[in-house]
Enzyme design. Structure first.
Site, PDB file in Angstrom:
ATOM      1  CG  ASP A  13     -45.502  59.602  18.193  1.00 58.06           C
ATOM      2  OD1 ASP A  13     -44.752  58.609  18.117  1.00 58.06           O
ATOM      3  OD2 ASP A  13     -46.529  59.740  17.506  1.00 58.06           O
ATOM      4  CE  LYS A  16     -43.388  55.728  23.711  1.00 61.58           C
ATOM      5  NZ  LYS A  16     -44.108  56.830  23.041  1.00 61.58           N
ATOM      6  N   GLY A  40     -42.497  54.124  16.763  1.00 57.48           N
ATOM      7  CA  GLY A  40     -41.422  54.800  16.034  1.00 57.48           C
ATOM      8  C   GLY A  40     -40.709  55.669  17.034  1.00 57.48           C
ATOM      9  CG  HIS A  41     -39.514  54.435  20.280  1.00 56.22           C
ATOM     10  ND1 HIS A  41     -39.396  53.424  21.183  1.00 56.22           N
ATOM     11  CD2 HIS A  41     -40.847  54.696  20.202  1.00 56.22           C
ATOM     12  CE1 HIS A  41     -40.591  53.076  21.630  1.00 56.22           C
ATOM     13  NE2 HIS A  41     -41.488  53.828  21.037  1.00 56.22           N
ATOM     14  CD  GLN A 223     -47.515  51.259  20.769  1.00 59.43           C
ATOM     15  OE1 GLN A 223     -47.445  50.353  21.571  1.00 59.43           O
ATOM     16  NE2 GLN A 223     -46.715  51.313  19.714  1.00 59.43           N
TER      17      GLN A 223
HETATM   18  P1  GDP Z   1     -41.384  58.306  20.957  1.00 63.21           P
HETATM   19  O1  GDP Z   1     -42.218  57.502  20.030  1.00 63.21           O
HETATM   20  O2  GDP Z   1     -42.048  58.578  22.247  1.00 63.21           O
HETATM   21  O3  GDP Z   1     -40.000  57.765  21.124  1.00 63.21           O
HETATM   22  O4  GDP Z   1     -41.224  59.747  20.259  1.00 63.21           O
HETATM   23  P2  GDP Z   1     -40.887  60.014  18.699  1.00 63.21           P
HETATM   24  O5  GDP Z   1     -39.464  59.679  18.472  1.00 63.21           O
HETATM   25  O6  GDP Z   1     -41.900  59.375  17.837  1.00 63.21           O
HETATM   26  O7  GDP Z   1     -41.151  61.576  18.621  1.00 63.21           O
HETATM   27  C1  GDP Z   1     -40.460  62.475  19.431  1.00 63.21           C
HETATM   28  C2  GDP Z   1     -39.650  63.420  18.525  1.00 63.21           C
HETATM   29  O8  GDP Z   1     -39.212  64.525  19.287  1.00 63.21           O
HETATM   30  C3  GDP Z   1     -38.384  62.795  17.967  1.00 63.21           C
HETATM   31  O9  GDP Z   1     -38.155  63.345  16.698  1.00 63.21           O
HETATM   32  C4  GDP Z   1     -37.300  63.223  18.947  1.00 63.21           C
HETATM   33  O10 GDP Z   1     -36.008  63.320  18.347  1.00 63.21           O
HETATM   34  C5  GDP Z   1     -37.791  64.584  19.323  1.00 63.21           C
HETATM   35  N1  GDP Z   1     -37.471  65.026  20.685  1.00 63.21           N
HETATM   36  C6  GDP Z   1     -37.435  64.297  21.842  1.00 63.21           C
HETATM   37  N2  GDP Z   1     -37.222  65.108  22.901  1.00 63.21           N
HETATM   38  C7  GDP Z   1     -37.126  66.364  22.414  1.00 63.21           C
HETATM   39  C8  GDP Z   1     -36.955  67.654  23.011  1.00 63.21           C
HETATM   40  O11 GDP Z   1     -36.847  67.806  24.227  1.00 63.21           O
HETATM   41  N3  GDP Z   1     -36.944  68.729  22.162  1.00 63.21           N
HETATM   42  C9  GDP Z   1     -37.083  68.611  20.803  1.00 63.21           C
HETATM   43  N4  GDP Z   1     -37.071  69.712  20.059  1.00 63.21           N
HETATM   44  N5  GDP Z   1     -37.252  67.423  20.217  1.00 63.21           N
HETATM   45  C10 GDP Z   1     -37.290  66.314  21.003  1.00 63.21           C
HETATM   46  P1  IMO Z   2     -44.778  55.312  19.693  1.00 64.84           P
HETATM   47  O1  IMO Z   2     -44.180  54.150  20.450  1.00 64.84           O
HETATM   48  C1  IMO Z   2     -48.375  57.277  18.256  1.00 64.84           C
HETATM   49  C2  IMO Z   2     -51.736  54.664  17.143  1.00 64.84           C
HETATM   50  C3  IMO Z   2     -52.118  54.577  15.684  1.00 64.84           C
HETATM   51  C4  IMO Z   2     -53.620  54.346  15.808  1.00 64.84           C
HETATM   52  C5  IMO Z   2     -53.715  53.430  17.040  1.00 64.84           C
HETATM   53  C6  IMO Z   2     -53.833  51.951  16.718  1.00 64.84           C
HETATM   54  O2  IMO Z   2     -43.914  55.821  18.611  1.00 64.84           O
HETATM   55  O3  IMO Z   2     -45.242  56.354  20.649  1.00 64.84           O
HETATM   56  P2  IMO Z   2     -52.060  50.150  15.869  1.00 64.84           P
HETATM   57  O4  IMO Z   2     -51.265  50.069  14.602  1.00 64.84           O
HETATM   58  O5  IMO Z   2     -51.229  50.166  17.099  1.00 64.84           O
HETATM   59  O6  IMO Z   2     -53.158  49.125  15.929  1.00 64.84           O
HETATM   60  O7  IMO Z   2     -52.823  51.573  15.783  1.00 64.84           O
HETATM   61  O8  IMO Z   2     -52.523  53.668  17.796  1.00 64.84           O
HETATM   62  N1  IMO Z   2     -50.309  54.355  17.439  1.00 64.84           N
HETATM   63  C7  IMO Z   2     -49.410  55.288  17.772  1.00 64.84           C
HETATM   64  N2  IMO Z   2     -49.503  56.632  17.846  1.00 64.84           N
HETATM   65  N3  IMO Z   2     -47.232  56.664  18.563  1.00 64.84           N
HETATM   66  C8  IMO Z   2     -47.118  55.315  18.513  1.00 64.84           C
HETATM   67  O9  IMO Z   2     -46.041  54.651  18.946  1.00 64.84           O
HETATM   68  C9  IMO Z   2     -48.226  54.572  18.059  1.00 64.84           C
HETATM   69  N4  IMO Z   2     -48.452  53.245  17.875  1.00 64.84           N
HETATM   70  C10 IMO Z   2     -49.743  53.141  17.497  1.00 64.84           C
HETATM   71  O10 IMO Z   2     -51.834  55.780  15.005  1.00 64.84           O
HETATM   72  O11 IMO Z   2     -54.274  55.548  16.118  1.00 64.84           O
HETATM   73 MG    MG Z   3     -43.020  57.580  18.131  1.00 63.19          MG
END
Ligand code: GDP
Ligand code: IMO
Ligand code: MG
Length: 427
Positions: A13, A16, A40-41, A223
């Site tokens: 999170d 990416k 979850g991206h 991840q």
């Molecule tokens: P990922 O799993 O690595 O793709 O990240 P997630 O999407 O799960 O979580 C990142 C969150 O931060 C998302 O809601 C993005 O829209 C948001 N985000 C990404 N870059 C930035 C940033 O530079 N500033 C802010 N405020 N939000 C960001």
């Molecule tokens: P993105 O791509 C954050 C965590 C779960 C749990 C552990 C194992 O959005 O960064 P799993 O279902 O993979 O066997 O769970 O890994 N986990 C993540 N945490 N971002 C993710 O993906 C994750 N995918 C799995 O919360 O601790």
């Molecule tokens: Mg994510």
């Protein structure tokens, strides 16, 4: 032009999805190489927000071919609903390619994931419950089902029956659940076959030919480094290799092809699920990071645990991935703090430790040693260049760069594509 890897440098999170989408318009292929719909991206394009789980974030760039590599685990029902969701919003998904060697998450994998977690009780990992671990376990055990098996009913039936022979014993005798009927699983899986067929390809061949033709290929990790099955905080990890080496095995591309490895690094730290987290905050600052950063899981809706930036982890990510660059995200979230603590080392059993300890016991005992940096109060979301940032924000970035061991080549100051400061070009 060689290949680039983009991966999470912390516990996932990090942003990416946004970073991949930003580069998506300039690359020819974006390839997911591991994980599944545990990811979850979030990608924000103009006033549109997309939550992607299985599809590579390049799917939103029309010029880019999105690829699901052999190292990914695919839940066909999730994939098809993600595709139709995007189609309804006018996104063309017809270029998608799926490796015939990718493993399939079946309903019994999802059941096994959920019951195994329940069985662990207080010791649970806090998985996303999407069947990820059991599917990779079957792959390694050589009883997995692959995408290509959907096109041979007899092989599919044999494999599902063989897998369920053992699993049904476990479900009924150990976990006290109902047995799963093999014919129903086979019927469900065959129901996806025709819809998926246009996308199934020999992605290893496609990607290697593309590289020979000087196309640009971006490998997008799910991840993060600390969730890696080998290099993460085992057993509180996911069941694949998000680290850079995973891109080679999960896509069938040799390491000599990869010239750049970009670590996505949040300006503070978050984690979802159980496991050690030295800089975790349980106070008003942690609550504020969660609120301002919108730190709630895209996949499971769980609140993310929040804490200060941890330079020990960033250095570790640089080392195990051979990072060439960092993309620092969410700097804007830190606006308003008078002072910002940054963890520079750990104290473990009375000793100062500069590097991530390999021992699980030591890591569980690690207490952060903080240095405090001065904060800033100016709005930075409109900053377009490094010099637009207030001096203290510049100093925060420079300090992180020095501690983390690789140049910070881009800075996120908001979720939108254009809310990014580019310092060194990635391409
Ligand atoms: P990922 O799993 O690595 O793709 O990240 P997630 O999407 O799960 O979580 C990142 C969150 O931060 C998302 O809601 C993005 O829209 C948001 N985000 C990404 N870059 C930035 C940033 O530079 N500033 C802010 N405020 N939000 C960001
Ligand atoms: P993105 O791509 C954050 C965590 C779960 C749990 C552990 C194992 O959005 O960064 P799993 O279902 O993979 O066997 O769970 O890994 N986990 C993540 N945490 N971002 C993710 O993906 C994750 N995918 C799995 O919360 O601790
Ligand atoms: Mg994510």
């Amino acid at each position: 032009m060689p290949a680039l890897v983009l991966l999470g440098a912390q516990w996932g999170d990090e942003g990416k999805g946004k970073a991949t989408d930003l580069l998506g318009g300039s690359v020819d292929y974006v390839v997911r190489y591991q994980g599944g719909n545990n990811a979850g991206h979030t990608v924000v394009v103009g006033d549109q927000k997309y939550a992607l789980h299985l599809l590579p974030s390049g799917i939103l760039s029309p010029s880019c071919t999105p690829v699901i590599g052999n190292g990914v685990v695919v839940d066909p029902s999730v994939l098809l609903s993600e595709l139709s969701g995007l189609n309804e919003r006018g996104v063309d998904t017809s270029k998608l390619l799926i490796s015939g060697n990718a493993h399939i998450i079946t309903p019994y994998h999802v059941s096994m994931d959920k019951v195994a977690e329940r069985f662990l009780g207080k010791r649970k990992i806090g998985t996303t419950g999407r069947g990820i671990g059991p599917t990779y376990a079957d792959k390694i055990n050589r009883v997995g089902i692959r995408v290509q098996d959907l096109y041979d009913e007899s092989i599919l039936t044999q494999k599902v029956e063989a897998a369920l022979d053992v699993k049904n014993q476990m479900l009924t005798k150990l976990y006290n659940r109902r047995a799963i009927a093999a014919d129903q699983v086979v019927e469900e899986l065959l129901g996806y076959a025709e819809q998926l067929k246009p996308y199934v390809a020999d992605t290893v061949l496609v990607l290697n030919q593309a590289l020979e033709d000087d196309k640009v290929v971006l490998f997008e990790g799910g991840q993060g480094t600390l969730l890696d099955i080998d290099h993460g905080t085992y057993p509180f990890v996911t069941s694949s290799n998000p680290t850079a080496g995973g891109a080679c095995t999960g896509a069938g591309v040799g390491p000599t092809k990869i010239s750049r490895v970009i670590g996505i690094l949040k300006a503070y730290t978050t984690r979802v699920g159980a496991g050690p987290f030295p800089t975790e905050l349980f106070d008003a600052d942690g609550e504020a990071l969660r609120r301002i950063g919108g730190e709630r899981g895209v996949t499971t809706g769980r609140d993310r645990r929040c804490g200060w930036f941890d330079a020990v982890i960033a250095r570790y990510a640089t080392r195990v991935n051979g990072l060439t660059d960092f993309f620092l995200t969410k700097l804007d979230v830190l606006t308003g703090w008078e002072e910002i603590p940054v963890c520079v080392a750990y104290e473990i059993d009375g000793k100062r430790v500069e590097e991530l300890p390999y021992s699980q016991t030591d890591f569980h005992h690690a207490k952060p040693i903080y240095e405090t940096l001065p904060g800033w109060s100016e709005d930075i979301t409109k900053a377009k260049s490094f010099s637009d940032l207030p001096k203290n924000a510049q100093n925060y970035v420079k300090a992180l760069e020095e501690m983390s061991g690789a140049p910070i080549s881009a800075i996120g100051v908001g979720p939108g594509r254009d809310e990014t400061i580019e310092i060194n070009s990635f391409l």
